[in-house]
Design an enzyme around this catalytic site. Sequence first.
Site, PDB file in Angstrom:
ATOM      1  CB  SER A 140       4.922  37.312  47.038  1.00 51.54           C
ATOM      2  OG  SER A 140       4.935  36.546  48.220  1.00 51.54           O
TER       3      SER A 140
ATOM      4  CD  GLU B 191      22.813  49.542  59.290  1.00 51.21           C
ATOM      5  OE1 GLU B 191      22.483  49.011  60.362  1.00 51.21           O
ATOM      6  OE2 GLU B 191      22.001  49.797  58.370  1.00 51.21           O
TER       7      GLU B 191
ATOM      8  CG  PHE C 110      15.106  51.981  57.653  1.00 48.75           C
ATOM      9  CD1 PHE C 110      15.613  53.157  58.170  1.00 48.75           C
ATOM     10  CD2 PHE C 110      13.795  51.969  57.181  1.00 48.75           C
ATOM     11  CE1 PHE C 110      14.837  54.297  58.248  1.00 48.75           C
ATOM     12  CE2 PHE C 110      13.010  53.106  57.250  1.00 48.75           C
ATOM     13  CZ  PHE C 110      13.521  54.272  57.780  1.00 48.75           C
TER      14      PHE C 110
END
Length: 521
Positions: free
Chosen positions: A114, A238, A287
């Site tokens: 990639s 989180e 996130f």
Amino acid sequence: MASHHKLVFTGLLISISMQWTLSISEEELHASYWNNKARQALHTALNVQPNIHQAKNIILFLGDGMGVPTVTAARILKGQLAGESGEETSLVMDTFPHLALSKTYTVDQQMPDSAGTATAFLCGVKANYGTLGVTAATPRGNCRAVYGNEVTSVLNRAKKAGKSVGIVTTTRVQHASPSANYAHSADRNWYSDSDLTPEAIQNGCRDIAYQLVHNIEIDVILGGGRQYMFSNTTQDPEYPTYTGDRDDGQNLVAEWLKNKKNAKYVWNKAEFDAINPANTDFLIGLFEPKDCRYELERHASMDPSLTEMMEKAIKILSKNPKGFYLFVEDTGRIDHGHHGGRAKKALYETVEFDRAIGRAAELTSELDTLSVVTADHSHVFTVGGYSARGNSVLGVSRVLADDQKHFTTAVYGNGPGYREGTRPDVNETISSTNEYRQQAPVPLDSETHSIEDVAIFAKGPMSHLFHGVQEQNYIAHVIAYAACLEPYENCDLPPPDRAGSIHPSLLLLLMSLLLLSLCSV
């Protein structure tokens, strides 16, 4: 032996015949259906006119690992999720009028990765496997060889031309595909300063997260990758047992927010939803500590979907009268699903990716926005076997293999789906579960990329330049030319169509109302 094969073949025909009567619509039995369908397609083709205007906006959709077999399988899955047979379904990308193939090899490897491919389609120059934003004169891992061999991305050129720019991804924002937009690195894995080698530190190379903040001002950054932005003493908001990854003690999010007006940082769905694009000019949303969750596993209350992130990005970036450049990637998780030998995860990601493409079409105009959908590379994934119409793309063939066991229609050429000894039997109940690994004949802990060409789908200004079989670096050159970016500032294209400010569906409605008013006079 001959009678055995005859019996198997007869059973195959009976199986197909039974399924055929269940899946085929009455209208498909008549020649008129197919002739009319072809005439409609021919009429559409005859009316395709090249848009030779300059592109105001550019959206590059990158499906990481989204080879042609993945596109086909996702098309069928999309239809089957809607209660249809699936084969006749169209993905949004299928409707793009212009199509080409891209050769994906890197300078030093037949099978690409990639990083080298992203350097090609984002910077216009083919590079080595594992390197980002540099020419092939930079061997992987050689920091010193980066200097003087940097290449510039179309994102960088678009920003220089006054456009707003953004990156949206379901991987970490420092991952190979998105980072070729802004970074120059001898190794794609130098995410944080803690990942740098002694040679890289000695020669002054910076990690990719640092470059994200300091190399160029990016207006919108949405995805995963929190841990590379904070020090190793900073607790993740989180996951209390997680900390940042940086040894230098820096808070790169705070650095990014410096000297910016109307700038926000968010890390969860509630904060993200509260962002008003009308009064937000800069947005960074991270996130997850690393990659975002698969769409099949996403916590909808905590993390936005790819489509939601992309929509927010377009609404912020499109306020710029000079236009925008947006990179949208879901291929990272398509790619990861394939590497794990889990076709269901990869295909559900592809369906969500296509949903984002459809939503982008509703938010922009084909008259002034060049939209390109492509992949960086393919995988050794395919769909085959003797299957009746409407067979689940995640199901099993309608006939038995020579070992008298079922086999899945979706298979991998290698990977973790390999099983030693006797091949296990399988049924659709098993093969359609989220964690099922399709069988593979070659044992590897991670399934590999493929060497085959990938597709390029395009629509909008100058999209007709995507044709035939091209080297992958051609993509960046078409984008730059269409938008009159370096080195094609003097492209001499007419300015974007003035009608581009009006969405085609609205334009059609206005014309209909005008005709009605004229008829009533």
